[in-house]
Design an enzyme around this catalytic site. Sequence first.
Site, mmCIF file in Angstrom:
data_model
loop_
_atom_site.group_PDB
_atom_site.id
_atom_site.type_symbol
_atom_site.label_atom_id
_atom_site.label_comp_id
_atom_site.label_asym_id
_atom_site.label_seq_id
_atom_site.Cartn_x
_atom_site.Cartn_y
_atom_site.Cartn_z
ATOM 1 N N GLU A 276 0.833 -1.210 0.000
ATOM 2 C CA GLU A 276 0.000 0.000 0.000
ATOM 3 C C GLU A 276 0.870 1.263 0.000
ATOM 4 O O GLU A 276 0.521 2.268 -0.627
ATOM 5 C CB GLU A 276 -0.956 -0.013 1.195
ATOM 6 C CG GLU A 276 -2.084 -1.042 1.018
ATOM 7 C CD GLU A 276 -3.025 -1.097 2.202
ATOM 8 O OE1 GLU A 276 -4.237 -0.885 1.994
ATOM 9 O OE2 GLU A 276 -2.567 -1.351 3.323
ATOM 10 N N GLU B 93 -4.128 -9.490 3.679
ATOM 11 C CA GLU B 93 -4.917 -9.182 4.875
ATOM 12 C C GLU B 93 -6.092 -10.122 5.084
ATOM 13 O O GLU B 93 -6.503 -10.379 6.223
ATOM 14 C CB GLU B 93 -5.434 -7.733 4.800
ATOM 15 C CG GLU B 93 -4.389 -6.682 5.073
ATOM 16 C CD GLU B 93 -3.589 -6.273 3.846
ATOM 17 O OE1 GLU B 93 -2.858 -5.283 3.915
ATOM 18 O OE2 GLU B 93 -3.680 -6.967 2.803
#
Length: 702
Positions: free
Chosen positions: A105, A125
């Site tokens: 990210e 995740e």
Amino acid sequence: MSQAVVAEVQGNVAVLYMQNPPVNALSQSVRVGLIENIKQALDNDNVHAIVISSQLALFSGGADISEFSGGNLEPHLPNVLDVIENASKPIIAVLNGPAFGGGLEVALSCHYRVTFASNKVGLPEVNLGILPGAGGTQRLPRLAGVAKALDMIVSGRPEKASKLSGVFDLIVEDPSNLLSEAMAFVQKVIADGAKIRKTADVAIDKASAPDELFAQYRQGLKKQARGFFAPERCIQAVEASVSLPFEQGLVREGELFMECMGSKEARAQQHFFFAERAASHVSDYDKSTPVRDIKQVGIIGAGTMGGGIAMNFANAGIPVIMLELKQEALDKGLALIRKNYENSAKKGKLTQQAVEERMALLTGSTEYAALSDVDLVIEAVFEKMSVKKEVFAALDKVCKPGAILASNTSTLDVNEIAESTSRPEDVIGLHFFSPANVMKLLEVVKADKTSAEVIKTSMQMAKKINKVAVLVGVCFGFVGNRMIEPYGREAARLMLEGATPQQVDKIIYDFGLPMGPFTMGDMAGLDIGFYVRESRREFIEHDPSYCVVSDRLVKQGRVGLKSGRGAYMYEPGNRTPIPDPEVVEMAKEEAARLGVAQRDISEQEILERIIFPLINEGALILEEGIAAKSSDIDVIYVYGYGFPVYRGGPMQYADEIGLKKVYDAMCKYRDELGEYGGHWFEPAPLLKKLAEQGKRFADFKQ
């Protein structure tokens, strides 16, 4: 200034290196360091561009999940990414190694990205029961395309950079040239006007993401995402990247992230993440305990189990000598291993060269003397104490001093096996699960005299062969098979009381296990359980109803899938169970003979009576010190028996629903089921104690 990020100015470029060992987790110190150093570089008129990279082997492993428990941990990662994306000078991510989760990210929020072709990046995740919460679900679709982003985010699987040309502006073939080529790329960016390219500004072509894409994806995901909470929210977040402007998409991602964080599934999956790592932390040895070198391994028995065990070592590049007393059995075993490898090659999982390399590591013998120089020998013969002791007595005579003598027994007393040698300190149990070349779990069974050196060597060896090792003590069945006993027993008893095999199996499948107890019994072979019961009649003789239908099926030759009939019927070449009215009738006959009343049984009772005694047995195991901690039991049950990871394992599941609920139900069935209940539903003292104190299994320390 934070030491987790160091900066150096190289000419007109500020290079920021993350250095937060071991995996560059984006802890608070890293987040603070990034913001401080970026602001300093922006204020320096001599700096025209900023590079973010790493001084470790990884670019970043992502968020520091130990911070998930709360506290004031500002700046939060999305705030850091805002600073990066809105910087007035171009920021280039140079990924010198893998970037996962928040690490990717960070890169996605930069204006340019550079890496090497074989590098891997991903957003895993979902494996923690959550979704990327720092813009990953909004930025990745804009760069990689919606379909690719959807697959990466929902599966959590990493992808090679070479397949992500939309994400990276420069992909270098040779990793050793990464830095020089990256710096040349940065100079080109500066020379071209130092343009700022915000990922947020990239428009998604809605034609590339029609509604059918998401509908088809959901349909294809149904089976593997069964019971999980996060995958559907991941899909919704990616949908938001298509249907909403970037800022609104971020808001929606945040809402979905918080939904995931508050779910019991996320708590379970995060518990399991830590449990798996905690399994390797044991008190039986320390850093000073030496480790023996395992350069060559002997396997006794070239059957299905022995062959599967041998493959683990060959896969890790460790030579194996396989022993069978008959050449025919040895040849058959080696041929089966080759067939397994060839099948993998056909599926593209192995090259033909790799097949030959692994087979070259496997040799066979019919003489015990061939094992004179092995460092570890694992016995995988018939599960009978007299046979095991005979094998270990022979090994004691031929194996060199310091060789580890291990038994793959699944139930037998390792102390008794060790007594048949003159070196009990070198004897240990290594209980592989079938199929041994596939299943990740390894129960490492320490006997009373097993040395710390042998325990440590065995635990570290497990990592080399890609197993998750859990250290356990000696008792019948150790942890896994001891706990499966009440699970199977109650299924059998419920059938006597009026439940059908398919009714029980459906409830357990819906709870999240890959199959119910009757299907599992048929797949494994009902004769296996029968032989175990025959060896332990003194343990069950007080209960004349104990697995009587199963015993009757075995005596009729109905041993499950391999014979075409067991608790179910099977068509030739088909593994799908077909309900068999004869079995239901057989249960009625046995119930009448034993005076067991048949009745309609609720789904709740079936679930509680099968799962709660298993948990209760876990409490006894904890109290006896057979398992060091409740999380070890969870690791064994998820990896060895398919307990759903989104429930975290049986002990975490009990902690989640409350131990008082489990305790009260055990007492209820103990009192309601008469003599049978009195035998089998007495709550474990530890369960009673923790329930009364309002505590959890996770709170219990030896």
